[in-house]
Design an enzyme around this catalytic site. Sequence first.
Site, PDB file in Angstrom:
ATOM      1  N   HIS A  50     -34.680   4.078  -1.260  1.00 58.60           N
ATOM      2  CA  HIS A  50     -34.025   3.459  -0.102  1.00 58.60           C
ATOM      3  C   HIS A  50     -32.511   3.432  -0.289  1.00 58.60           C
ATOM      4  CE1 HIS A  50     -34.592   1.005   3.560  1.00 58.60           C
ATOM      5  NE2 HIS A  50     -33.433   0.473   3.213  1.00 58.60           N
ATOM      6  N   ASP A  52     -28.992   3.189   2.405  1.00 63.10           N
ATOM      7  CA  ASP A  52     -28.565   2.970   3.787  1.00 63.10           C
ATOM      8  C   ASP A  52     -27.254   3.659   4.136  1.00 63.10           C
ATOM      9  OD1 ASP A  52     -30.381   1.143   5.361  1.00 63.10           O
ATOM     10  OD2 ASP A  52     -30.227  -0.014   3.517  1.00 63.10           O
ATOM     11  N   GLU A 152     -36.903   2.470   8.767  1.00 64.16           N
ATOM     12  CA  GLU A 152     -36.999   1.070   8.351  1.00 64.16           C
ATOM     13  C   GLU A 152     -37.186   0.194   9.584  1.00 64.16           C
ATOM     14  OE1 GLU A 152     -34.881  -2.084   5.315  1.00 64.16           O
ATOM     15  OE2 GLU A 152     -33.631  -0.537   6.253  1.00 64.16           O
ATOM     16  N   HIS A 179     -39.508  -5.137   9.915  1.00 66.56           N
ATOM     17  CA  HIS A 179     -38.255  -5.498   9.248  1.00 66.56           C
ATOM     18  C   HIS A 179     -38.202  -7.026   9.229  1.00 66.56           C
ATOM     19  CE1 HIS A 179     -33.878  -5.718   8.385  1.00 66.56           C
ATOM     20  NE2 HIS A 179     -34.242  -4.765   7.537  1.00 66.56           N
ATOM     21  N   HIS A 220     -40.709  -5.732   3.398  1.00 63.10           N
ATOM     22  CA  HIS A 220     -40.408  -6.567   4.576  1.00 63.10           C
ATOM     23  C   HIS A 220     -41.644  -7.185   5.229  1.00 63.10           C
ATOM     24  CE1 HIS A 220     -36.058  -6.027   5.036  1.00 63.10           C
ATOM     25  NE2 HIS A 220     -36.229  -4.753   4.728  1.00 63.10           N
ATOM     26  N   HIS A 241     -38.457  -0.820  -1.281  1.00 60.11           N
ATOM     27  CA  HIS A 241     -37.383  -1.592  -1.913  1.00 60.11           C
ATOM     28  C   HIS A 241     -37.801  -3.063  -1.975  1.00 60.11           C
ATOM     29  CE1 HIS A 241     -36.581  -1.665   2.368  1.00 60.11           C
ATOM     30  NE2 HIS A 241     -35.515  -2.449   2.280  1.00 60.11           N
ATOM     31  N   ASP A 310     -31.606   0.173  -2.638  1.00 59.07           N
ATOM     32  CA  ASP A 310     -31.043  -0.412  -1.410  1.00 59.07           C
ATOM     33  C   ASP A 310     -29.519  -0.368  -1.407  1.00 59.07           C
ATOM     34  OD1 ASP A 310     -31.127  -1.425   1.138  1.00 59.07           O
ATOM     35  OD2 ASP A 310     -31.663  -3.457   0.576  1.00 59.07           O
TER      36      ASP A 310
END
Length: 379
Positions: A50, A52, A152, A179, A220, A241, A310
């Site tokens: 993961h 971003d 995600e 999420h 999540h 993650h 992350d």
Amino acid sequence: MKRRHVRSTALLVVLALGGCATGREVELSPADPVATALRALWATPVIDGHNDFPSQVLERGGSLDVVDLARPQPFLHTDLLRLREGHVGAQFWSAYVSTDSMENGALRHALREIDMVHRMVERYPDLQWARTADDIVAAQSNGRIASLIGVEGGHAIEGSLSALRLFYALGVRYMTLTHGRTTDWADSGTDEPRHGGLSPFGEAVVREMNRLGMFVDLSHTSPETMRDALRVSRAPVIFSHSSARAVTDHPRNVPDDVLRELARNGGVVMVTFVPEFVNVSGHATLGDVADHIDHIREVAGIDHIGIGGDFDGISSVPVGLEDVSSYPALFAELARRGYTVEELRKIAGLNLLRAMREMEATARRLRQVEHPHLVDMAS
């Protein structure tokens, strides 16, 4: 694997004990933890679950001329040089879909993020598309960083299995079921539950992901959603993650009973670096992350651990894990704790490759006997 930034004949200390490479070649004893870590990472580069960075580009206007992965990005965690220094051989780039879009345009937001990853891979020769486990290995053999997409937020499909299938066609190889908010079909770990886990449509989403060959990502989600997905899934699942709830009691982490069930499922927890997930105080260190890995090894076993940092999705980082160049520091700490080269290779990437091959084999079998699920929430 051919690597462009160092010579394969030398042990280069990425004294990522401080966060980035020194560029100095140092003779190390074979018993040295850094040497052990580097031997493992040369053999099996990190597959990170993961990152971003695509969202960071979009937040800054969406131009790769402005936020150029090929140039140093001192205000971000990721650029190509530091990915090389960190021995990253494959990256799941996150197509993050904000929960603010749940009532308006989630699918459009997802496509915008997916398009950004496509533009990144098209622009940078260091990156190479990967849609299968074999593609990951092939990219690494070519000296490139295998690039995959993870969506995600399951709200991105807007209740449509047709959208899910098109995501797969665009290269998406995992989807996080929720999420930060509960959806119409799955409970989030950080919102009020409405379904007691997965709704019947949520179970259909899991089954269709199994048929397609897409990882079900349970980061999540609520513990009830985790348990439901593990019950329904015919293939290994992942947590892209997340860390261990018994070590840090945070709703984003994985309870021990789920870790034990994950081992039976064949899945992988990709341990994250988010400070509040790895230390209850929020002031985390590299050692705290290693503590989570120790616990998951004890409960689920060495075959069910991966890495999902992350980076560029967090505003602070653990001390010692400042950016994507610092993975070797974590592996050196694990080597100090007695992990062998083979165990480190499993955590770096072999576990994820094994789970992905099993997931792909399940999809091939299911596609012979099942047709695409046609039910949508709007049906």
